[in-house]
Design a protein around this motif. Structure first.
Motif, PDB file in Angstrom:
ATOM      1  N   TRP A 114      27.893  42.798  20.015  1.00 15.59           N
ATOM      2  CA  TRP A 114      26.548  42.422  19.584  1.00 15.59           C
ATOM      3  C   TRP A 114      26.038  41.140  20.231  1.00 15.59           C
ATOM      4  O   TRP A 114      24.829  40.904  20.265  1.00 15.59           O
ATOM      5  CB  TRP A 114      26.524  42.240  18.068  1.00 15.59           C
ATOM      6  N   SER A 115      26.920  40.295  20.726  1.00 19.57           N
ATOM      7  CA  SER A 115      26.517  38.989  21.246  1.00 19.57           C
ATOM      8  C   SER A 115      25.386  39.038  22.265  1.00 19.57           C
ATOM      9  O   SER A 115      24.409  38.300  22.133  1.00 19.57           O
ATOM     10  CB  SER A 115      27.714  38.250  21.842  1.00 19.57           C
ATOM     11  N   GLN A 173      23.059  41.075  22.657  1.00 18.81           N
ATOM     12  CA  GLN A 173      21.806  41.515  22.047  1.00 18.81           C
ATOM     13  C   GLN A 173      21.081  40.330  21.403  1.00 18.81           C
ATOM     14  O   GLN A 173      19.860  40.274  21.409  1.00 18.81           O
ATOM     15  CB  GLN A 173      22.081  42.589  20.987  1.00 18.81           C
ATOM     16  N   ASN A 174      21.829  39.393  20.878  1.00 20.18           N
ATOM     17  CA  ASN A 174      21.234  38.268  20.165  1.00 20.18           C
ATOM     18  C   ASN A 174      21.079  37.018  21.021  1.00 20.18           C
ATOM     19  O   ASN A 174      20.251  36.168  20.711  1.00 20.18           O
ATOM     20  CB  ASN A 174      22.077  37.937  18.934  1.00 20.18           C
ATOM     21  N   LEU A 175      21.853  36.882  22.067  1.00 17.80           N
ATOM     22  CA  LEU A 175      21.823  35.655  22.849  1.00 17.80           C
ATOM     23  C   LEU A 175      20.679  35.593  23.847  1.00 17.80           C
ATOM     24  O   LEU A 175      20.327  34.518  24.316  1.00 17.80           O
ATOM     25  CB  LEU A 175      23.161  35.462  23.575  1.00 17.80           C
ATOM     26  N   ALA A 192      17.457  36.515  23.291  1.00 13.14           N
ATOM     27  CA  ALA A 192      16.175  36.187  22.660  1.00 13.14           C
ATOM     28  C   ALA A 192      15.757  34.720  22.789  1.00 13.14           C
ATOM     29  O   ALA A 192      14.621  34.438  23.179  1.00 13.14           O
ATOM     30  CB  ALA A 192      16.188  36.620  21.207  1.00 13.14           C
ATOM     31  N   ALA A 210      14.426  45.828  23.929  1.00 11.60           N
ATOM     32  CA  ALA A 210      14.637  46.206  22.529  1.00 11.60           C
ATOM     33  C   ALA A 210      14.497  47.715  22.364  1.00 11.60           C
ATOM     34  O   ALA A 210      15.278  48.338  21.639  1.00 11.60           O
ATOM     35  CB  ALA A 210      13.646  45.481  21.631  1.00 11.60           C
ATOM     36  N   SER A 229      17.735  49.337  23.840  1.00 12.22           N
ATOM     37  CA  SER A 229      18.969  49.125  23.080  1.00 12.22           C
ATOM     38  C   SER A 229      18.884  49.638  21.653  1.00 12.22           C
ATOM     39  O   SER A 229      19.913  49.793  21.005  1.00 12.22           O
ATOM     40  CB  SER A 229      19.352  47.645  23.084  1.00 12.22           C
ATOM     41  N   SER A 230      17.695  49.934  21.175  1.00 19.71           N
ATOM     42  CA  SER A 230      17.566  50.394  19.790  1.00 19.71           C
ATOM     43  C   SER A 230      17.134  51.844  19.711  1.00 19.71           C
ATOM     44  O   SER A 230      17.889  52.708  19.282  1.00 19.71           O
ATOM     45  CB  SER A 230      16.540  49.559  19.027  1.00 19.71           C
ATOM     46  N   ARG A 281      22.066  47.262  28.600  1.00 24.50           N
ATOM     47  CA  ARG A 281      21.595  47.138  27.208  1.00 24.50           C
ATOM     48  C   ARG A 281      21.514  48.504  26.537  1.00 24.50           C
ATOM     49  O   ARG A 281      21.815  48.647  25.354  1.00 24.50           O
ATOM     50  CB  ARG A 281      20.230  46.455  27.166  1.00 24.50           C
TER      51      ARG A 281
END
Length: 122
Positions: free
Chosen positions: A24-25, A27-29, A31, A59, A62-63, A114
């Motif tokens: 998950w890293s 995906q959040n880093l 932004a 997004a 990846s989603s 992603r």
């Protein structure tokens, strides 16, 4: 014997938690670093392109677009002989996608990594 089984389950839970943390890293880093990433991928100070390509499209890949693959992984969990193997393969591929995200030098590489990572996060 009961105590050793409990500690075994705790160790498995810890290992699985660490694996998902690393998957998950990326995906959040990204932004909080969109402006720097926009410069790295050649979008310069164009905030519209940055928001479209690095915000919305990543997004989406990846989603939303990875959902069919997530459903396939869920279906596979019902038919494979070893769920441990399925989880291991999914975590390994997701980890490789996380590494590929960090090593991406083109936008195409970034969006594909992603997409793969999003598919493995189900």
């Amino acid at each position: 014997p009961r105590k050793s089984q409990d500690s075994h389950h705790h160790a498995q839970a810890l290992l699985l938690s660490l694996a998902f943390f690393f998957i998950w890293s990326p995906q959040n880093l990204l932004a909080p670093n969109l402006t720097q990433a926009a410069h790295d991928f050649g979008y310069g100070d164009d905030t519209r392109a940055r928001d479209l390509y690095l915000g919305s499209n990543l997004a989406l890949a990846s989603s939303v677009l990875s959902l069919p693959f997530s459903a396939l992984i869920g279906f596979a969990s019902d038919v494979v002989s070893s769920r441990r193997t399925l989880i291991s393969v999914t975590a390994f591929v997701g980890g490789m996608a996380a590494i590929a995200t960090g090593m991406s030098t083109t936008y195409t590489q970034l969006i594909i990594s992603r997409f793969v990572g999003g598919s493995c996060m189900s």
